[in-house]
Structures are given as structure tokens and as C-alpha cells.
Write a protein that holds these residues in place. Structure first.
Motif, PDB file in Angstrom:
ATOM      1  N   THR A  23      25.536 -18.122 -20.317  1.00  0.00           N
ATOM      2  CA  THR A  23      24.344 -18.959 -20.267  1.00  0.00           C
ATOM      3  C   THR A  23      24.012 -19.465 -21.667  1.00  0.00           C
ATOM      4  O   THR A  23      24.549 -18.965 -22.663  1.00  0.00           O
ATOM      5  CB  THR A  23      23.143 -18.165 -19.750  1.00  0.00           C
ATOM      6  N   SER A  24      23.095 -20.410 -21.725  1.00  0.00           N
ATOM      7  CA  SER A  24      22.677 -20.918 -23.034  1.00  0.00           C
ATOM      8  C   SER A  24      22.071 -19.800 -23.877  1.00  0.00           C
ATOM      9  O   SER A  24      22.287 -19.751 -25.090  1.00  0.00           O
ATOM     10  CB  SER A  24      21.686 -22.077 -22.874  1.00  0.00           C
ATOM     11  N   ALA A  25      21.352 -18.882 -23.255  1.00  0.00           N
ATOM     12  CA  ALA A  25      20.767 -17.754 -23.994  1.00  0.00           C
ATOM     13  C   ALA A  25      21.861 -16.845 -24.554  1.00  0.00           C
ATOM     14  O   ALA A  25      21.757 -16.363 -25.690  1.00  0.00           O
ATOM     15  CB  ALA A  25      19.824 -16.960 -23.100  1.00  0.00           C
ATOM     16  N   GLU A  53      19.584 -22.642 -28.517  1.00  0.00           N
ATOM     17  CA  GLU A  53      19.589 -22.357 -27.074  1.00  0.00           C
ATOM     18  C   GLU A  53      19.239 -23.607 -26.282  1.00  0.00           C
ATOM     19  O   GLU A  53      19.855 -23.904 -25.256  1.00  0.00           O
ATOM     20  CB  GLU A  53      18.623 -21.231 -26.741  1.00  0.00           C
ATOM     21  N   LYS A  54      18.257 -24.371 -26.738  1.00  0.00           N
ATOM     22  CA  LYS A  54      17.879 -25.603 -26.056  1.00  0.00           C
ATOM     23  C   LYS A  54      19.060 -26.570 -26.021  1.00  0.00           C
ATOM     24  O   LYS A  54      19.315 -27.220 -25.003  1.00  0.00           O
ATOM     25  CB  LYS A  54      16.673 -26.246 -26.744  1.00  0.00           C
ATOM     26  N   TYR A  56      22.298 -25.854 -26.022  1.00  0.00           N
ATOM     27  CA  TYR A  56      23.306 -25.381 -25.062  1.00  0.00           C
ATOM     28  C   TYR A  56      22.797 -25.373 -23.625  1.00  0.00           C
ATOM     29  O   TYR A  56      23.598 -25.238 -22.690  1.00  0.00           O
ATOM     30  CB  TYR A  56      23.802 -23.985 -25.445  1.00  0.00           C
ATOM     31  N   SER A  57      21.497 -25.508 -23.401  1.00  0.00           N
ATOM     32  CA  SER A  57      20.954 -25.443 -22.042  1.00  0.00           C
ATOM     33  C   SER A  57      21.533 -26.536 -21.137  1.00  0.00           C
ATOM     34  O   SER A  57      21.528 -26.388 -19.914  1.00  0.00           O
ATOM     35  CB  SER A  57      19.427 -25.508 -22.060  1.00  0.00           C
ATOM     36  N   ALA A  58      22.050 -27.601 -21.721  1.00  0.00           N
ATOM     37  CA  ALA A  58      22.692 -28.653 -20.928  1.00  0.00           C
ATOM     38  C   ALA A  58      23.886 -28.103 -20.145  1.00  0.00           C
ATOM     39  O   ALA A  58      24.236 -28.627 -19.084  1.00  0.00           O
ATOM     40  CB  ALA A  58      23.131 -29.805 -21.825  1.00  0.00           C
ATOM     41  N   ASP A  60      24.011 -25.123 -18.746  1.00  0.00           N
ATOM     42  CA  ASP A  60      23.600 -24.162 -17.725  1.00  0.00           C
ATOM     43  C   ASP A  60      23.768 -24.687 -16.302  1.00  0.00           C
ATOM     44  O   ASP A  60      24.026 -23.904 -15.383  1.00  0.00           O
ATOM     45  CB  ASP A  60      22.147 -23.724 -17.939  1.00  0.00           C
ATOM     46  N   SER A  61      23.649 -25.986 -16.107  1.00  0.00           N
ATOM     47  CA  SER A  61      23.731 -26.541 -14.756  1.00  0.00           C
ATOM     48  C   SER A  61      25.045 -27.277 -14.488  1.00  0.00           C
ATOM     49  O   SER A  61      25.177 -27.954 -13.470  1.00  0.00           O
ATOM     50  CB  SER A  61      22.553 -27.494 -14.526  1.00  0.00           C
TER      51      SER A  61
END
Length: 126
Positions: A23-25, A53-54, A56-58, A60-61
Motif C-alpha cells: 500500500t502507499s502507507a 504517502e500521498k 504513492y496513493s495513486a 492503491d487503486s
């Protein structure tokens, strides 16, 4: 004591594995609290784990995988070429950046610069 070449290369392999399935986290946790990220080079530099983290959050989905192609290291720095393949609903997108990372003595990423340009992105029908 500074990390060995093998330790740096193992840290890069761990980063690639985490980008591929984490995950991004989890990816952001590989970075120091005050680390910097510039992806691609020339874009706004992200500073700190929260901004990283923000960024890399792209991922996550998105169904994506990362594969390490080659890595070189010296001192506390690694440069590596890898492939990210993202499977979107209507297409597959592939990019092969070359990243330059620095690490601290605990093998935490202190900086990352990704060298690639939009022209390097290959998109094809799925």
C-alpha cells in the motif's frame, strides 16, 4: 557503520516488491520522516513521509506490478532501472524509470529521484 553494497541492493529489491504489492502507507514507511521524492525529475519535490504517502496513493487503486531490471550501488546511493506495468480497465501502461536513491545507515530511504519523461510511457490496449 555504512550499509554494504548487498544491503543497499536488498533494500532496493524490497522497495520494488513493496511498490508491486504494498500500500502507499507501506511504501512511505520505507522513507525517512524528512525524506525527499522527486518523480519525475523536474517536478515539485515532495518532502516528508506524509507527502510521499500521498504521492504513492495513486497506486492503491491500480492493479500494477514492478520488476527490477538492474541496480548499481556505491556508498549510500543506488541507481536502478525497473519496469512498472499498470493494468487499467481499458489499457495497459508501462514505464521504465531509472531511480536514484540515497539511504541512511538504517537503510531508510532519504531521497529518491525518478528519471523519466512522459514520452517514456507506453500505453496499449488491454
Amino acid at each position: 557503520m555504512s550499509p554494504s553494497t548487498k544491503q543497499i541492493r536488498d533494500a532496493v529489491a524490497g522497495y520494488i516488491a513493496t511498490v508491486s504489492s504494498g500500500t502507499s502507507a507501506e511504501i512511505a514507511a520505507l522513507y525517512a520522516e524528512d525524506a525527499t521524492l522527486e518523480d519525475p525529475v523536474g517536478s515539485e519535490i515532495k518532502v516528508g513521509r506524509a507527502q510521499i504517502e500521498k504521492f504513492y496513493s495513486a497506486l492503491d487503486s491500480i492493479d500494477s506490478t514492478a520488476e527490477l531490471l538492474t541496480v548499481r550501488s556505491g556508498g549510500s546511493t543506488a541507481a536502478f532501472h525497473f519496469r512498472v506495468t499498470s493494468h487499467l480497465p481499458d489499457q495497459t501502461v508501462v514505464v521504465e524509470p531509472i531511480d536514484v536513491m540515497t539511504f541512511d545507515d538504517d537503510l531508510t530511504i532519504t531521497s529518491m529521484r525518478a528519471v523519466w519523461a512522459p514520452e517514456d510511457v507506453i500505453a496499449g490496449q488491454r
